[in-house]
Design a protein around this motif. Structure first.
Motif, short mmCIF file in Angstrom:
data_model
loop_
_atom_site.label_atom_id
_atom_site.label_comp_id
_atom_site.label_asym_id
_atom_site.label_seq_id
_atom_site.Cartn_x
_atom_site.Cartn_y
_atom_site.Cartn_z
N ASP A 102 21.65 -90.52 45.12
CA ASP A 102 20.45 -90.78 44.31
C ASP A 102 19.22 -91.06 45.17
O ASP A 102 18.14 -91.25 44.65
CB ASP A 102 20.70 -91.92 43.33
N GLY A 103 19.39 -91.11 46.48
CA GLY A 103 18.25 -91.26 47.39
C GLY A 103 17.85 -92.70 47.63
O GLY A 103 16.89 -92.96 48.30
N SER A 104 18.60 -93.63 47.11
CA SER A 104 18.25 -95.03 47.27
C SER A 104 19.13 -95.66 48.34
O SER A 104 20.34 -95.74 48.20
CB SER A 104 18.42 -95.75 45.94
N ALA A 105 18.49 -96.14 49.38
CA ALA A 105 19.25 -96.80 50.44
C ALA A 105 19.85 -98.10 49.91
O ALA A 105 20.96 -98.50 50.32
CB ALA A 105 18.34 -97.09 51.63
N THR A 106 19.15 -98.73 49.00
CA THR A 106 19.68 -99.97 48.42
C THR A 106 20.96 -99.70 47.65
O THR A 106 21.93 -100.46 47.76
CB THR A 106 18.62 -100.60 47.48
N ALA A 107 20.97 -98.61 46.88
CA ALA A 107 22.18 -98.27 46.11
C ALA A 107 23.33 -97.95 47.04
O ALA A 107 24.48 -98.38 46.79
CB ALA A 107 21.89 -97.08 45.19
N GLU A 108 23.07 -97.24 48.12
CA GLU A 108 24.13 -96.92 49.08
C GLU A 108 24.67 -98.19 49.74
O GLU A 108 25.87 -98.34 49.93
CB GLU A 108 23.60 -95.96 50.15
N PHE A 109 23.76 -99.11 50.08
CA PHE A 109 24.19 -100.36 50.71
C PHE A 109 25.05 -101.18 49.75
O PHE A 109 26.09 -101.71 50.13
CB PHE A 109 22.96 -101.17 51.15
N LYS A 110 24.61 -101.27 48.50
CA LYS A 110 25.39 -102.02 47.51
C LYS A 110 26.76 -101.39 47.30
O LYS A 110 27.77 -102.10 47.18
CB LYS A 110 24.63 -102.09 46.18
N ASP A 111 26.81 -100.07 47.28
CA ASP A 111 28.10 -99.38 47.13
C ASP A 111 29.01 -99.69 48.30
O ASP A 111 30.20 -99.97 48.13
CB ASP A 111 27.85 -97.87 46.99
N TYR A 112 28.45 -99.66 49.51
CA TYR A 112 29.24 -99.93 50.71
C TYR A 112 29.76 -101.37 50.71
O TYR A 112 30.91 -101.64 51.02
CB TYR A 112 28.39 -99.66 51.96
N MET A 113 28.90 -102.30 50.35
CA MET A 113 29.28 -103.71 50.37
C MET A 113 30.27 -104.05 49.26
O MET A 113 30.98 -105.05 49.35
CB MET A 113 28.04 -104.60 50.27
N SER A 114 30.32 -103.26 48.22
CA SER A 114 31.26 -103.54 47.12
C SER A 114 32.69 -103.14 47.49
O SER A 114 33.63 -103.55 46.81
CB SER A 114 30.82 -102.82 45.85
#
Length: 186
Positions: A102-114
Motif C-alpha cells: 500500500d506504499g505506507s512504511a508505517t503499515a509495513e512496520f506495524k505488520d513486521y512488528m505484529s
C-alpha cells in the motif's frame, strides 16, 4: 643727570597702499596664489566627490546583483520543493504498488512488528530462498513439506548459533570478572 644706555627700538609704521610698489606686488601675488589654491582645492574636491559617487554606484550595483542572485537561488529552491511535493502526491505506477504494497512504511512496520520472532525468521529464510508464501501455497504438498523441513532446519541452526554466541559472550564476561578480581587483589 643720568643718561640711559639703552636705545629705543623704533617700530616702522605701516606704509599706506600706493606708497610701496614691492608690497603691492607681493599682496597681488599672494591674492592670485590664494585664488589658484582655492580653485585647485575645489577641483580636487569635485574630482574626489565624483570618484566617491562612482565607487558608491559600483558598490550598490554589486549589492543589487548579489541580492538578485540570492533571490534567484531562493526561487529555484522553492520551485524544486514544489515539484518534489507534487511528485509525492502523484499516484504510483502499478508495478511500484505491487512491490511496496500500500506504499505506507508505517503499515509495513506495524505488520513486521505484529509478527512473532519465529515468523520473522521464517520470512527471512523464505526471502533468502527467493520464495513467497503465495508461491509455497501453490506448490504440491510434497514440495511444501520439503520447504517446511528446510525452514525448520535453518531455524534450528540459527538458534544453535545464537546460543553459541551467548555462551561465548558469557565466557568473555566471566573472564573479564576474573581479571577484575585479580587486579583488585593486587
Amino acid at each position: 643727570m643720568l643718561v640711559s644706555a639703552k636705545s629705543n627700538l623704533v617700530t616702522p609704521l605701516p606704509k599706506r597702499p600706493g606708497e610701496d610698489p614691492t608690497a603691492e606686488a607681493a599682496a597681488g601675488l599672494q591674492s592670485v596664489m590664494t585664488q589658484a589654491l582655492q580653485n585647485n582645492l575645489q577641483a580636487q574636491t569635485t574630482q574626489t566627490s565624483t570618484q566617491v559617487e562612482e565607487s558608491a554606484t559600483q558598490l550598490s550595483t554589486q549589492q543589487v546583483n548579489e541580492a538578485t542572485r540570492i533571490s534567484d537561488n531562493v526561487d529555484e529552491a522553492f520551485a524544486k520543493t514544489r515539484v518534489g511535493l507534487q511528485a509525492t502526491s502523484a499516484p504510483l505506477p502499478d508495478d511500484v504498488k505491487d512491490r511496496i504494497g500500500d506504499g505506507s512504511a508505517t503499515a509495513e512496520f506495524k505488520d513486521y512488528m505484529s509478527k512473532t520472532p519465529e515468523q520473522r525468521m521464517r520470512d527471512a529464510i523464505l526471502q533468502e530462498m527467493g520464495l513467497t508464501q503465495e508461491e509455497i501455497n501453490q506448490m504440491p504438498p510434497e514440495k511444501q513439506q520439503a520447504i517446511g523441513e528446510e525452514i525448520a532446519q535453518r531455524v534450528r541452526e540459527k538458534a544453535q548459533m545464537a546460543a553459541a554466541e551467548k555462551d561465548q559472550r558469557r565466557g568473555e564476561h566471566t573472564s573479564i570478572e576474573g581479571v577484575d578480581k585479580l587486579i583488585a587483589s593486587l
